[in-house]
Structures are given as structure tokens and as C-alpha cells.
Design an enzyme around this catalytic site. Structure first.
Site, PDB file in Angstrom:
ATOM      1  N   TYR A   5      41.157  25.758  -0.988  1.00 53.44           N
ATOM      2  CA  TYR A   5      42.429  25.139  -1.400  1.00 53.44           C
ATOM      3  C   TYR A   5      42.281  23.612  -1.432  1.00 53.44           C
ATOM      4  O   TYR A   5      42.146  22.958  -0.389  1.00 53.44           O
ATOM      5  CB  TYR A   5      43.578  25.531  -0.453  1.00 53.44           C
ATOM      6  N   SER A  47      51.701  35.533  -1.713  1.00 52.03           N
ATOM      7  CA  SER A  47      52.672  35.296  -2.803  1.00 52.03           C
ATOM      8  C   SER A  47      53.825  36.310  -2.718  1.00 52.03           C
ATOM      9  O   SER A  47      54.184  36.941  -3.716  1.00 52.03           O
ATOM     10  CB  SER A  47      51.989  35.363  -4.171  1.00 52.03           C
ATOM     11  N   PRO A  48      54.430  36.455  -1.529  1.00 53.59           N
ATOM     12  CA  PRO A  48      55.505  37.455  -1.372  1.00 53.59           C
ATOM     13  C   PRO A  48      56.763  37.108  -2.169  1.00 53.59           C
ATOM     14  O   PRO A  48      57.602  37.974  -2.381  1.00 53.59           O
ATOM     15  CB  PRO A  48      55.781  37.434   0.136  1.00 53.59           C
ATOM     16  N   LEU A  49      56.846  35.846  -2.589  1.00 53.36           N
ATOM     17  CA  LEU A  49      57.976  35.432  -3.438  1.00 53.36           C
ATOM     18  C   LEU A  49      57.533  35.324  -4.888  1.00 53.36           C
ATOM     19  O   LEU A  49      58.154  34.606  -5.685  1.00 53.36           O
ATOM     20  CB  LEU A  49      58.531  34.081  -2.943  1.00 53.36           C
ATOM     21  N   GLY A  50      56.445  36.016  -5.237  1.00 55.95           N
ATOM     22  CA  GLY A  50      55.970  35.975  -6.620  1.00 55.95           C
ATOM     23  C   GLY A  50      55.679  34.552  -7.068  1.00 55.95           C
ATOM     24  O   GLY A  50      55.984  34.175  -8.187  1.00 55.95           O
ATOM     25  N   ARG A  51      55.093  33.771  -6.166  1.00 55.16           N
ATOM     26  CA  ARG A  51      54.767  32.342  -6.428  1.00 55.16           C
ATOM     27  C   ARG A  51      56.032  31.560  -6.764  1.00 55.16           C
ATOM     28  O   ARG A  51      56.018  30.676  -7.608  1.00 55.16           O
ATOM     29  CB  ARG A  51      53.694  32.223  -7.519  1.00 55.16           C
ATOM     30  N   SER A  66      62.388  33.853  -5.959  1.00 53.20           N
ATOM     31  CA  SER A  66      63.457  33.083  -5.297  1.00 53.20           C
ATOM     32  C   SER A  66      64.478  32.592  -6.308  1.00 53.20           C
ATOM     33  O   SER A  66      65.557  32.135  -5.939  1.00 53.20           O
ATOM     34  CB  SER A  66      62.866  31.868  -4.574  1.00 53.20           C
TER      35      SER A  66
HETATM   36  N1  LIG Z   1      44.324  35.548  -0.586  1.00 49.51           N
HETATM   37  C1  LIG Z   1      44.599  35.025  -1.743  1.00 49.51           C
HETATM   38  O1  LIG Z   1      43.859  35.202  -2.720  1.00 49.51           O
HETATM   39  C2  LIG Z   1      45.853  34.196  -1.898  1.00 49.51           C
HETATM   40  C3  LIG Z   1      46.324  33.892  -3.188  1.00 49.51           C
HETATM   41  C4  LIG Z   1      47.516  33.136  -3.273  1.00 49.51           C
HETATM   42  C5  LIG Z   1      48.177  32.734  -2.118  1.00 49.51           C
HETATM   43  N2  LIG Z   1      47.659  33.047  -0.894  1.00 49.51           N
HETATM   44  C6  LIG Z   1      48.347  32.639   0.354  1.00 49.51           C
HETATM   45  O2  LIG Z   1      49.690  33.080   0.304  1.00 49.51           O
HETATM   46  C7  LIG Z   1      50.573  32.012   0.562  1.00 49.51           C
HETATM   47  C8  LIG Z   1      51.911  32.219  -0.148  1.00 49.51           C
HETATM   48  O3  LIG Z   1      51.728  32.465  -1.517  1.00 49.51           O
HETATM   49  P1  LIG Z   1      52.206  31.450  -2.644  1.00 49.51           P
HETATM   50  O4  LIG Z   1      52.367  30.098  -2.063  1.00 49.51           O
HETATM   51  O5  LIG Z   1      51.265  31.682  -3.785  1.00 49.51           O
HETATM   52  O6  LIG Z   1      53.572  32.013  -3.178  1.00 49.51           O
HETATM   53  P2  LIG Z   1      55.005  32.375  -2.579  1.00 49.51           P
HETATM   54  O7  LIG Z   1      55.030  32.242  -1.122  1.00 49.51           O
HETATM   55  O8  LIG Z   1      55.350  33.671  -3.201  1.00 49.51           O
HETATM   56  O9  LIG Z   1      55.901  31.254  -3.272  1.00 49.51           O
HETATM   57  C9  LIG Z   1      55.719  29.905  -3.013  1.00 49.51           C
HETATM   58  C10 LIG Z   1      56.602  29.130  -3.966  1.00 49.51           C
HETATM   59  O10 LIG Z   1      57.954  29.478  -3.744  1.00 49.51           O
HETATM   60  C11 LIG Z   1      58.748  28.334  -3.469  1.00 49.51           C
HETATM   61  N3  LIG Z   1      59.681  28.749  -2.408  1.00 49.51           N
HETATM   62  C12 LIG Z   1      59.371  29.188  -1.164  1.00 49.51           C
HETATM   63  N4  LIG Z   1      60.490  29.540  -0.497  1.00 49.51           N
HETATM   64  C13 LIG Z   1      61.519  29.335  -1.326  1.00 49.51           C
HETATM   65  C14 LIG Z   1      62.923  29.509  -1.220  1.00 49.51           C
HETATM   66  N5  LIG Z   1      63.485  29.989  -0.117  1.00 49.51           N
HETATM   67  N6  LIG Z   1      63.703  29.186  -2.297  1.00 49.51           N
HETATM   68  C15 LIG Z   1      63.152  28.698  -3.423  1.00 49.51           C
HETATM   69  N7  LIG Z   1      61.819  28.516  -3.586  1.00 49.51           N
HETATM   70  C16 LIG Z   1      61.016  28.829  -2.555  1.00 49.51           C
HETATM   71  C17 LIG Z   1      57.770  27.273  -3.036  1.00 49.51           C
HETATM   72  O11 LIG Z   1      58.191  25.995  -3.431  1.00 49.51           O
HETATM   73  P3  LIG Z   1      58.274  24.769  -2.377  1.00 49.51           P
HETATM   74  O12 LIG Z   1      56.932  24.651  -1.749  1.00 49.51           O
HETATM   75  O13 LIG Z   1      58.598  23.614  -3.267  1.00 49.51           O
HETATM   76  O14 LIG Z   1      59.361  25.126  -1.430  1.00 49.51           O
HETATM   77  C18 LIG Z   1      56.506  27.637  -3.824  1.00 49.51           C
HETATM   78  O15 LIG Z   1      56.546  27.065  -5.103  1.00 49.51           O
HETATM   79  C19 LIG Z   1      49.799  30.790   0.077  1.00 49.51           C
HETATM   80  O16 LIG Z   1      50.309  29.590   0.630  1.00 49.51           O
HETATM   81  C20 LIG Z   1      48.400  31.121   0.536  1.00 49.51           C
HETATM   82  O17 LIG Z   1      48.247  30.797   1.908  1.00 49.51           O
HETATM   83  C21 LIG Z   1      46.520  33.776  -0.784  1.00 49.51           C
END
Ligand SMILES: NC(=O)c1ccc[n+]([C@@H]2O[C@H](COP(=O)([O-])OP(=O)(O)OC[C@H]3O[C@@H](n4cnc5c(N)ncnc54)[C@H](OP(=O)(O)O)[C@@H]3O)[C@@H](O)[C@H]2O)c1
Length: 325
Positions: free
Chosen positions: A61, A206-210, A214
């Protein structure tokens, strides 16, 4: 006053963690647009206050920048948190590849320990698996690192059910990290049952679908550098259809005096009972108010008819999920 998260044991013999973790990936990497660093640091502290203890990063990252960004927080709270990082996915000079060689694993671990400023990684994941290296060599090396006291628990990310079983026979796997959300459900067919069978925890990423689930990306022009611009779910042709699904989730959320993000997380936590395994989702945010909101999703209870409605909405999602980052 905010409610504290309950705790759970990660996998059969893993560490005790808050029932929802935290994804650090978007901090200081630019993946989902620019980061307000002070707000991001305050978000980490707020998460810990609320009972979040599993913090997730990876060496890839931002080319190590993400580990460096969270390092002061990790060091200040070393005994209170479970730090997870990953090796194996390499982005360099505009190219991406997977490296599982034993010498590479050792070299990556040393880099992560140095950048995070710690002596041990609590949960060390193989970020991606390549069949070029036999599992006995890659997971065997990870097992050696446990014996050497450099890592505590093993995790895998994005492996098949067969690979999960093969690895678990070499050394107990504590957690499997893979994308899982209302919009990404293929893991439920074979991989989740394999994890449940072996007492391995699921850590949905990505539990919030990235961010899409939300509602925060609805009608919003993403920044030019935002990687989601290149993901099928966010393409112009699919976004309108997916945004219509979010409208349905928002309606359901308002009936429960909650938000779409909380409903998406409550749906995932409910899958623990459906599939008989431990689930610790790791939503990511850089805003303290959003971490409070997301923690609220862990204890939100929905009714059977809500889950039926959500399942129907989920079936209509348009565009494949992205597997590259
Ligand atoms: N193993 C793998 O291959 C892999 C791949 C992808 C991700 N990951 C891990 O999974 C973690 C989470 O996944 P992710 O970051 O891809 O996606 P996510 O948690 O599904 O979504 C993150 C996005 O949602 C926004 N968000 C979060 N909470 C919110 C809320 N309550 N209301 C509105 N917007 C909200 C964030 O924006 P703001 O930051 O601006 O709030 C960010 O843009 C990553 O940080 C990483 O550690 C692992």
C-alpha cells in the site's frame, strides 16, 4: 454516547479482537483520493477508543507509505492492538506481480517490521498466492517465522477453498481475508464453508464495496487519481444501476434509524450466524465520525424480511469486483 464494540476470538486459537476491524489502506496512498492526515490520525485513535483493535495494512500500500503512516499509532498502542500486514503483491515500475518465494517473504517481513517500528507482526498475510511456489515452501516459511517469534498468526488473502485447506494442513491459518460484501458474494459458495469447517475466521475486505454501499460515491465525480475510476462497479454504465440499488438500501436503513453503511456491515455480521464462523470485517475510513457510524453497524439488528430484501438487491449488482488492489 457511543457503544463499544463486543470482542471475538479470531479463528479457533487466534487473538481476541474487537468484532470489527479497521482497514488503513486508503491513508496516505491516494488510492481513494487525497488524505487529510490529521483527520486520518484522529480516526485511528477514535477507532481504538470504540473498541476496534485489528488494524490492517500491507507492504504494497503506497509502496510502504501506508505502514509508515500508521507506525506512530501502532507504536503508541502496541499492546492494545493487533497489527496485520501482508506480503506477496508487488507493484513496481507500472507492473504488478506476485512473489511467494521464501527469500522474498523474509525480505518483505523485515521491511514491514522496520517501517512499522515493531519486533513482531501479529497477523501476517500472504496477500496473493502464486502456484509458482509450492505451498509447502511459502506457508512453510511463514510457519518458520512463527517459530522464530517474528510473526504470531498466519493469514491468507484471496485463495481458493483448496488452497486454504492445503495451507491449513501445513500450519494453522487464523484468518482468511477476501472481498465480501452485499455486492461481492461469490466467496459464499466454497471458500466460506471451507473456512468454517477448519475454524478459520473470515476477514471481509472492502465490506462497504469500496465506499459504494455507503452511498457516499452516488453522483460524485471521483478524483482523477482515484483507483475506483478504473473499477467496473464504478464505470459510467454500471454506476447508475448500482446507485439505484443503494437507494433501496438507504430506504431500508432509514426504517431502522441507521445508515446504508451500517446496514451493509450489519448484513455481513449476520453472515457469521448463517455460515457458522467468525467474521471480522475491516471497513476503512479517514473520518472519525464515519468510524463511529461503522462501529454502530456491528450491533445493528435487522429482521429476516430485511435480509431477504437485501439479498434480492445484492443479486442485481452490475460489474465485476476488482482483484488487483
Ligand atoms: N486483501 C486485499 O486484497 C484487500 C483489497 C482491498 C482492501 N483491503 C483491506 O480492506 C480495507 C477496507 O477496504 P476498502 O478500503 O477497499 O473499502 P471499504 O471499507 O469498503 O470502503 C472504504 C471507502 O468507504 C468510505 N467510507 C467508509 N465508511 C463510510 C461511511 N460510514 N459513510 C460514507 N463513506 C464511508 C471511505 O471514505 P473515507 O476514507 O473518505 O471515509 C472509503 O472511500 C482496506 O483498507 C484494506 O486494509 C484488502
Amino acid at each position: 454516547m457511543s457503544v463499544k464494540l463486543p470482542t471475538t476470538t479470531l479463528g479457533e486459537h487466534g487473538p481476541v479482537v474487537g468484532s470489527q476491524g479497521f482497514g488503513c489502506m486508503a491513508m496516505a496512498t491516494g488510492y481513494y483520493g487525497e488524505t487529510d492526515e490529521a483527520a486520518a490520525r484522529a480516526t485511528l485513535d477514535r477507532a481504538l477508543d470504540l473498541g476496534v483493535t485489528l488494524f490492517d495494512t500491507a507492504d504494497v500500500y503506497g509502496g510502504g507509505a501506508n505502514e509508515e503512516f500508521i507506525a506512530p499509532f501502532v507504536q503508541a498502542n502496541r499492546d492494545r492492538i493487533v497489527i496485520a500486514t501482508k506480503f506477496g503483491l508487488v507493484h513496481r515500475d507500472g507492473k504488478t506481480w506476485i512473489d511467494n518465494r521464501p527469500e522474498y517473504i523474509r525480505q518483505s517481513l523485515e521491511g514491514s517490521l522496520r517501517r512499522l517500528g515493531v519486533d513482531t507482526i501479529d497477523l501476517y498475510y500472504m496477500h496473493r498466492r502464486t502456484p509458482d511456489v509450492p505451498m509447502a515452501d511459502s506457508v512453510g516459511t511463514m510457519a518458520d517465522l512463527v517459530r522464530e517469534g517474528k510473526i504470531r498468526y498466519l493469514g491468507l488473502s484471496e485463495v481458493s477453498a483448496a488452497e486454504l485447506r492445503e495451507a491449513h494442513a501445513i500450519h494453522p491459518i487464523t484468518a482468511l481475508q477476501t472481498e465480501w460484501s452485499l455486492f461481492s458474494r461469490e466467496v459464499e459458495a466454497e471458500i466460506v464453508p471451507a473456512a468454517a469447517e477448519h475454524g478459520i475466521a473470515l476477514v471481509p475486505y472492502s465490506p462497504l464495496g469500496r465506499g459504494q454501499l455507503s452511498g457516499a460515491t452516488q453522483g460524485v465525480q471521483l478524483q482523477a487519481s482515484d483507483v475506483r475510476q478504473h473499477m467496473a462497479r464504478f464505470s459510467e454504465e454500471n454506476r447508475a444501476a448500482n446507485d439505484a440499488l443503494i437507494a433501496g438500501i438507504s430506504n431500508l436503513a432509514s426504517r431502522h434509524d441507521s445508515t446504508p453503511a451500517q446496514v451493509a456491515l450489519a448484513w455481513l455480521h449476520h453472515q457469521a450466524a448463517v455460515h457458522s464462523l467468525t467474521i471480522v470485517p475491516i471497513p476503512g475510513t479517514r473520518k472519525p465520525s464515519r468510524v463511529e457510524e461503522n462501529v454502530g453497524g456491528a450491533t445493528l439488528r435487522l429482521a429476516d424480511e430485511d435480509f431477504d430484501a437485501l439479498d434480492q438487491l445484492a443479486d442485481a449488482v452490475r460489474g465485476d469486483r476488482s482483484r488487483t488492489i
